[in-house]
Design an enzyme around this catalytic site. Structure first.
Site, PDB file in Angstrom:
ATOM      1  CD  GLU A  65       2.937  11.549   3.500  1.00  0.00           C
ATOM      2  OE1 GLU A  65       3.969  12.162   3.172  1.00  0.00           O
ATOM      3  OE2 GLU A  65       2.707  10.365   3.174  1.00  0.00           O
ATOM      4  CG  HIS A  98       2.894  13.696  -1.471  1.00  0.00           C
ATOM      5  ND1 HIS A  98       1.790  12.883  -1.580  1.00  0.00           N
ATOM      6  CD2 HIS A  98       3.841  12.970  -0.840  1.00  0.00           C
ATOM      7  CE1 HIS A  98       2.050  11.714  -1.030  1.00  0.00           C
ATOM      8  NE2 HIS A  98       3.296  11.732  -0.563  1.00  0.00           N
ATOM      9  CG  HIS A 153       0.590   8.020   0.284  1.00  0.00           C
ATOM     10  ND1 HIS A 153       1.573   7.145  -0.121  1.00  0.00           N
ATOM     11  CD2 HIS A 153       1.235   9.103   0.777  1.00  0.00           C
ATOM     12  CE1 HIS A 153       2.762   7.678   0.133  1.00  0.00           C
ATOM     13  NE2 HIS A 153       2.580   8.864   0.660  1.00  0.00           N
ATOM     14  NE  ARG A 170       8.866   4.346  -6.005  1.00  0.00           N
ATOM     15  CZ  ARG A 170       9.030   3.046  -5.926  1.00  0.00           C
ATOM     16  NH1 ARG A 170       8.629   2.280  -6.925  1.00  0.00           N
ATOM     17  NH2 ARG A 170       9.597   2.502  -4.875  1.00  0.00           N
TER      18      ARG A 170
END
Length: 313
Positions: A113, A170, A95, A190
């Site tokens: 996150e 991740h 991200h 992705r």
């Protein structure tokens, strides 16, 4: 006034399953991968289920009634709480941070996150970080699709916690359910998706150029040691305290006189059942409940046998 009790939003995902039913949800048909429990994002805002704002969405209440949140400076609600059921492996992804997302994703937040593991099958694992030592080596691994040498894999168990800053490669592995606290963003790049085919017969889109732009090169560590929070009443842990959010976990047995850490905070029940009592009003809660204690909720108590995740900025 009363807490804002939220109706969950469910998302079908290619990697999803039916395990969200174990959290007490009546989920739609299909492979349901995500429950958006506390969301004001345009891709899935929650509807308020109770009180004066019943039927309104959280983003509407945030905009029209800032006093409920202590009149914050942020234009957008800053956080998003999800529960994810990884029946299959998620794509390996990354991200962007706020600066990159603002420039390249129409003003969207970046996405840092964190994950609290609610359940995990034996020998479950995540991908966290890479072995690349430079951008050149990173590009070489990606161009050669040398995934085994690129991705770091980490074994996980129920109760583990991971902080995932923006720029960290991740992926959640098969057989893992997590509660995710994140910035209010739906931007994902992705890198690899196991060559899965969607219903239209095409592979899912990859975002390799943007991924290479934002991946952080250098040492990464998934290990976060929770810190005991002092309380004479209940067992608490500080899971993470960062520039983007603070997340705590409480193991409650009996009655807990809960002192809000900020004007408002996000509350998710991850197991058990009980009551949240605010200013004398009683609200039944159980596994899978999500709510926000607002600036108007002054005298708060949590009663029962339950585990609670609390987050705030």
């Amino acid at each position: 006034m009363s807490p804002l009790v939220l109706k969950p939003v469910f998302k079908e995902r290619i990697w999803g399953g039916r395990n969200l039913e174990k959290m007490g949800y009546d989920i739609p048909d299909g492979n349901i991968g995500e429950c958006w429990g506390i969301s004001a994002h345009q891709n899935g805002p929650n509807v308020i289920a109770n009180g004066a704002y019943e039927g309104q969405t959280l983003d509407e209440v945030w905009e029209e009634h800032p006093e409920l949140f202590g009149n914050p400076s942020e234009k957008k609600f800053p956080l998003l709480t999800k529960i994810l059921d990884a029946n299959q492996k998620l794509s390996v992804q990354v991200h962007p941070d706020d600066e990159y997302a603002h420039e390249h994703e129409n003003g969207e937040f970046g996405k840092t996150e964190c994950w609290y593991v609610l359940d995990a099958k034996e020998d479950a694992e995540i991908i966290y970080g890479t072995y690349a030592n430079s951008k050149e080596q990173l590009e070489e691994y990606i161009q050669n699709e040398d995934w085994d040498h690129l991705f770091k894999r980490v074994k996980v168990e129920k109760g583990d916690f991971f902080y995932v800053p923006s720029g960290t490669v991740h992926a959640i592995g098969e057989g893992i359910m997590i509660l995710e606290t994140q910035q209010n963003s739906d931007t994902t790049y992705r890198i690899y998706d196991y060559d899965r085919i969607e219903q239209d017969g095409k592979k899912r889109e990859l975002h390799l150029d943007k991924s290479i732009d934002v991946i952080n090169i250098g040492p990464t560590s998934p290990n976060v040691a929770p810190v005991r929070i002092d309380s004479d009443e209940q067992k608490g842990q500080m899971l993470v305290e960062s520039d983007f959010f603070t997340v705590t976990k409480w193991q409650i047995e009996g009655t807990f006189n809960f002192r809000k850490p900020r004007d408002y905070c996000l509350v998710s029940i991850i197991s058990g059942e009980g009551e949240i009592i605010t200013d004398g009003n009683v609200y039944e809660v159980s596994t899978g409940s999500h709510l926000i204690l607002t600036a108007d909720d002054l005298d708060n108590h949590i009663n029962g046998q339950l585990e609670v995740i609390v987050s705030y900025v």
